[in-house]
Design an enzyme around this catalytic site. Sequence first.
Site, PDB file in Angstrom:
ATOM      1  N   ASP A   1       0.630  -1.175   0.037  1.00  0.00           N
ATOM      2  CA  ASP A   1       0.026   0.133  -0.088  1.00  0.00           C
ATOM      3  C   ASP A   1       0.896   1.276   0.033  1.00  0.00           C
ATOM      4  O   ASP A   1       1.981   1.333   0.611  1.00  0.00           O
ATOM      5  CB  ASP A   1      -0.624  -0.117   1.067  1.00  0.00           C
ATOM      6  CG  ASP A   1      -1.865   1.403   1.296  1.00  0.00           C
ATOM      7  OD1 ASP A   1      -2.035   1.733   0.460  1.00  0.00           O
ATOM      8  OD2 ASP A   1      -2.322   1.407   2.609  1.00  0.00           O
TER       9      ASP A   1
ATOM     10  N   ASP B   1      -4.508   3.519   2.605  1.00  0.00           N
ATOM     11  CA  ASP B   1      -5.849   3.101   2.825  1.00  0.00           C
ATOM     12  C   ASP B   1      -6.106   1.603   3.261  1.00  0.00           C
ATOM     13  O   ASP B   1      -7.159   1.144   3.098  1.00  0.00           O
ATOM     14  CB  ASP B   1      -6.667   3.411   1.396  1.00  0.00           C
ATOM     15  CG  ASP B   1      -6.192   2.688   0.325  1.00  0.00           C
ATOM     16  OD1 ASP B   1      -5.163   1.971   0.254  1.00  0.00           O
ATOM     17  OD2 ASP B   1      -6.703   2.848  -0.930  1.00  0.00           O
TER      18      ASP B   1
ATOM     19  N   ASP C   1      -1.544  -1.167  -4.193  1.00  0.00           N
ATOM     20  CA  ASP C   1      -2.017  -0.249  -4.897  1.00  0.00           C
ATOM     21  C   ASP C   1      -0.795  -0.250  -6.090  1.00  0.00           C
ATOM     22  O   ASP C   1       0.414  -0.675  -5.680  1.00  0.00           O
ATOM     23  CB  ASP C   1      -2.166   1.224  -4.857  1.00  0.00           C
ATOM     24  CG  ASP C   1      -1.365   1.734  -3.916  1.00  0.00           C
ATOM     25  OD1 ASP C   1       0.023   1.538  -4.008  1.00  0.00           O
ATOM     26  OD2 ASP C   1      -1.775   2.267  -2.806  1.00  0.00           O
TER      27      ASP C   1
ATOM     28  N   ASP D   1      -3.786 -10.233 -16.158  1.00  0.00           N
ATOM     29  CA  ASP D   1      -4.795 -11.273 -15.949  1.00  0.00           C
ATOM     30  C   ASP D   1      -6.000 -11.151 -16.893  1.00  0.00           C
ATOM     31  O   ASP D   1      -6.370  -9.825 -17.231  1.00  0.00           O
ATOM     32  CB  ASP D   1      -5.475 -11.435 -14.398  1.00  0.00           C
ATOM     33  CG  ASP D   1      -5.514 -12.574 -14.083  1.00  0.00           C
ATOM     34  OD1 ASP D   1      -6.260 -13.434 -14.484  1.00  0.00           O
ATOM     35  OD2 ASP D   1      -4.926 -13.001 -13.060  1.00  0.00           O
TER      36      ASP D   1
ATOM     37  N   ASP E   1      -7.464 -16.391 -17.298  1.00  0.00           N
ATOM     38  CA  ASP E   1      -8.390 -16.619 -16.236  1.00  0.00           C
ATOM     39  C   ASP E   1      -9.575 -17.816 -16.437  1.00  0.00           C
ATOM     40  O   ASP E   1     -10.126 -17.761 -17.474  1.00  0.00           O
ATOM     41  CB  ASP E   1      -9.264 -15.572 -15.528  1.00  0.00           C
ATOM     42  CG  ASP E   1      -9.788 -15.845 -14.339  1.00  0.00           C
ATOM     43  OD1 ASP E   1      -9.018 -16.386 -13.242  1.00  0.00           O
ATOM     44  OD2 ASP E   1     -11.015 -15.807 -14.095  1.00  0.00           O
TER      45      ASP E   1
ATOM     46  N   GLU F   1      -5.142 -20.627 -17.222  1.00  0.00           N
ATOM     47  CA  GLU F   1      -5.443 -21.256 -16.131  1.00  0.00           C
ATOM     48  C   GLU F   1      -6.577 -22.421 -16.261  1.00  0.00           C
ATOM     49  O   GLU F   1      -7.472 -21.954 -17.070  1.00  0.00           O
ATOM     50  CB  GLU F   1      -6.085 -20.386 -14.896  1.00  0.00           C
ATOM     51  CG  GLU F   1      -6.621 -21.280 -13.629  1.00  0.00           C
ATOM     52  CD  GLU F   1      -7.790 -20.275 -12.750  1.00  0.00           C
ATOM     53  OE1 GLU F   1      -7.679 -20.498 -11.703  1.00  0.00           O
ATOM     54  OE2 GLU F   1      -8.414 -19.429 -13.570  1.00  0.00           O
TER      55      GLU F   1
ATOM     56  N   HIS G   1      -2.885 -17.250  -5.709  1.00  0.00           N
ATOM     57  CA  HIS G   1      -3.820 -16.131  -4.731  1.00  0.00           C
ATOM     58  C   HIS G   1      -5.160 -17.319  -4.312  1.00  0.00           C
ATOM     59  O   HIS G   1      -5.891 -16.670  -3.467  1.00  0.00           O
ATOM     60  CB  HIS G   1      -4.464 -14.983  -5.236  1.00  0.00           C
ATOM     61  CG  HIS G   1      -5.015 -15.504  -6.772  1.00  0.00           C
ATOM     62  ND1 HIS G   1      -4.356 -15.744  -7.688  1.00  0.00           N
ATOM     63  CD2 HIS G   1      -6.317 -15.146  -7.079  1.00  0.00           C
ATOM     64  CE1 HIS G   1      -5.168 -15.953  -8.753  1.00  0.00           C
ATOM     65  NE2 HIS G   1      -6.313 -15.691  -8.480  1.00  0.00           N
ATOM     66  N   ASP G   2      -5.239 -18.474  -5.031  1.00  0.00           N
ATOM     67  CA  ASP G   2      -6.411 -19.281  -4.928  1.00  0.00           C
ATOM     68  C   ASP G   2      -6.066 -20.353  -3.747  1.00  0.00           C
ATOM     69  O   ASP G   2      -6.914 -21.412  -3.478  1.00  0.00           O
ATOM     70  CB  ASP G   2      -7.004 -19.876  -6.044  1.00  0.00           C
ATOM     71  CG  ASP G   2      -7.666 -18.889  -7.149  1.00  0.00           C
ATOM     72  OD1 ASP G   2      -8.297 -17.746  -6.148  1.00  0.00           O
ATOM     73  OD2 ASP G   2      -7.573 -19.186  -8.157  1.00  0.00           O
TER      74      ASP G   2
HETATM   75  O1  TEU Z   1     -10.079 -19.172 -10.534  1.00  0.00           O
HETATM   76  C1  TEU Z   1     -10.861 -20.160 -11.525  1.00  0.00           C
HETATM   77  C2  TEU Z   1     -10.701 -21.369 -10.930  1.00  0.00           C
HETATM   78  O2  TEU Z   1     -10.898 -22.300 -11.963  1.00  0.00           O
HETATM   79  C3  TEU Z   1     -10.108 -21.922  -9.774  1.00  0.00           C
HETATM   80  O3  TEU Z   1     -11.013 -21.857  -8.788  1.00  0.00           O
HETATM   81  C4  TEU Z   1      -9.704 -23.267  -9.828  1.00  0.00           C
HETATM   82  O4  TEU Z   1     -10.755 -24.193 -10.204  1.00  0.00           O
HETATM   83  C5  TEU Z   1      -9.100 -23.705  -8.480  1.00  0.00           C
HETATM   84  O5  TEU Z   1      -7.765 -22.860  -8.349  1.00  0.00           O
HETATM   85  C6  TEU Z   1      -8.379 -25.128  -8.552  1.00  0.00           C
HETATM   86  O6  TEU Z   1      -8.054 -25.523  -7.497  1.00  0.00           O
HETATM   87  C7  TEU Z   1      -9.988 -18.208 -11.142  1.00  0.00           C
HETATM   88  C8  TEU Z   1      -9.315 -17.115 -10.098  1.00  0.00           C
HETATM   89  O7  TEU Z   1      -7.872 -17.489 -10.016  1.00  0.00           O
HETATM   90  C9  TEU Z   1      -9.972 -16.887  -9.263  1.00  0.00           C
HETATM   91  O8  TEU Z   1      -9.397 -15.901  -8.102  1.00  0.00           O
HETATM   92  C10 TEU Z   1     -11.451 -16.205  -9.418  1.00  0.00           C
HETATM   93  O9  TEU Z   1     -12.230 -16.293  -8.131  1.00  0.00           O
HETATM   94  C11 TEU Z   1     -12.263 -16.951 -10.315  1.00  0.00           C
HETATM   95  O10 TEU Z   1     -11.240 -17.139 -11.440  1.00  0.00           O
HETATM   96  C12 TEU Z   1     -13.275 -16.158 -10.852  1.00  0.00           C
HETATM   97  O11 TEU Z   1     -12.770 -15.333 -11.743  1.00  0.00           O
END
Ligand code: TEU
Length: 559
Positions: A24, A28, A32, A101, A203, A260, A333-334
């Site tokens: 940041d 805030d 950013d 992305d 994505d 992805e 990040h997932d």
């Molecule tokens: O993720 C989509 C997605 O296919 C993942 O959830 C995947 O199935 C998982 O990681 C497998 O373990 C993407 C982005 O990375 C996520 O942050 C978003 O929420 C999503 O698309 C929707 O845009």
Amino acid sequence: MENRDINWWKESVVYQIYPRSFQDSDGDGIGDLRGIISRLGYLCELGIDVIWLCPVYDSPNDDNGYDIRDFYKIQEEYGSMEDMLELIRQAEAYGIRLIMDLVANHTSDEHAWFIESRSSKDNPKRDWYIWKPGTEEGREPTNWESNFGGPAWEYDDNTQEYYLHCFSRKQPDLNWEKPEVRGSIFAMMEWWINQGIAGFRVDAVTFIKKNQDFPQLKTADNRGYAPLAEASLNQPGILDFLREMRQKVLEPHEVMTVAEAPGVPIEQILDYVDERQGVFNMIFQFDHVDLDAKPLAKGIYHPWKLTDFKQALSKWQTATAGRGWMALFMENHDHVRSVSKFGNDGQYHRESAKMLAAYYFLMRGTPFIYQGQEIGMTNYAFPAIEDYRDIESLGFHRQQAAQGRNQAEIMDYLALRSRDQGRTPMQWSTEPLAGFTQGVPWIKVNPNYPQINVQQSFMDEDSILNFYRELIRLRRENQALIYGDYREIYPDSEEIGGYERVHGQERWTVMCNFTDRSIRLSAPLEEEIMLSNISGHDKDVLRPYEVLVCRAELMKLRE
Ligand code: TEU
């Protein structure tokens, strides 16, 4: 940047930035673009070549920017278009390329296209999204369940029809069957390429094609709904859309692409990444990070063995041998932090983080490092459900609580699986709030930042960070580690993971102890040790979480 070498993306190391949690600059509590610019020097010292920037487009943030309201505008919390262009320019001055992305399966429900589409049944953009009437019994058009839980169809009062959303109800799916939709997405991609970006992380791309029969799905339980994957993940016909994208945008501009792509069966990998005929340069597959989740029964933690983990990575190496390329990663990040999941974030924090790093980084493919992974950031079991921010985690909590599942059990599951585990702010220093912000952070900082942070990692020669720098250097200086053939060793071991990379007369061996015990090797090593994570070596023992990276000249060995 000139793409003199068309294979530059193979030789690159990519660093993933989740902007909300990186740095940041204005107090805030939200990361950013100016914050990222201020850290380019750091990324340069780390030695990376490419930044993958998670979405920074204008968005109401239902899913942290993966719900885009305007592709041509930067989200105000992150800065302005000038800041974005400046980031691209300054990164270039450091020799760093930037990929963005590309979120094109869906938009935000606040996107101008959707506002038009929902306004009336005869609006010209009506079929830019997927609308259907309900059933005669007044139910959703199909029993599909969205990826975030709950029905995948949302009723709209205005025109009394339902629209489809694979993710949240604020992420309506675009109708890729419409040529105008594809054309608008391709034009947007070109626009960004013209601003100087080097490519895209695409994505959720395997969701763009839906089974046009819109079938009812069989349900495994009494909820009546079934995960929509069966009718909307990697469906026949998807490659036509992707090949069109490749032909119209990707090929003419020679941009880097990493898709992805969950749901691509291994037999089909070359359709996606074959060097000549594939659609993308490489894809992310998720078998290794999803071992603990039974996809069709979310919420059940599934035990797994080391051989499962190794196989989940190794099989893609074999399937792409000589013809395709993979994206290599342990975190994003997932997902949760890898040292907490696959290593030991207690006593062997340092050793196991380094071992995991070497294990995936030297496979055949382009390595990705997720922010914070390079200093060994760990999971943080947030004390209360109120600390969670992720729409998927909160939805999961609501759903499970409604089904009467015990609160402690739900919290335990979230601590092991929630996407927020990987989204706590980057730990820069020992300053308050880890130097991430001067304000109130949008999500809690992991309290272990006084021990785990960038500042201290730089001062400590033996840090995880310096090990990553060493790995990057080693890979850059040795073509065998980039282009060499891959062959797994110890495939049946539940303790050791390893492989060889052979290139010309050179053979590199990576050997990892995945346990907290010493393991005696059947024969002492003959090779020269080029890198390890524990000082001093014993040629016939692998100490707890030890990794040895060795090199041998094949001629010499045969003599
Ligand atoms: O993720 C989509 C997605 O296919 C993942 O959830 C995947 O199935 C998982 O990681 C497998 O373990 C993407 C982005 O990375 C996520 O942050 C978003 O929420 C999503 O698309 C929707 O845009």
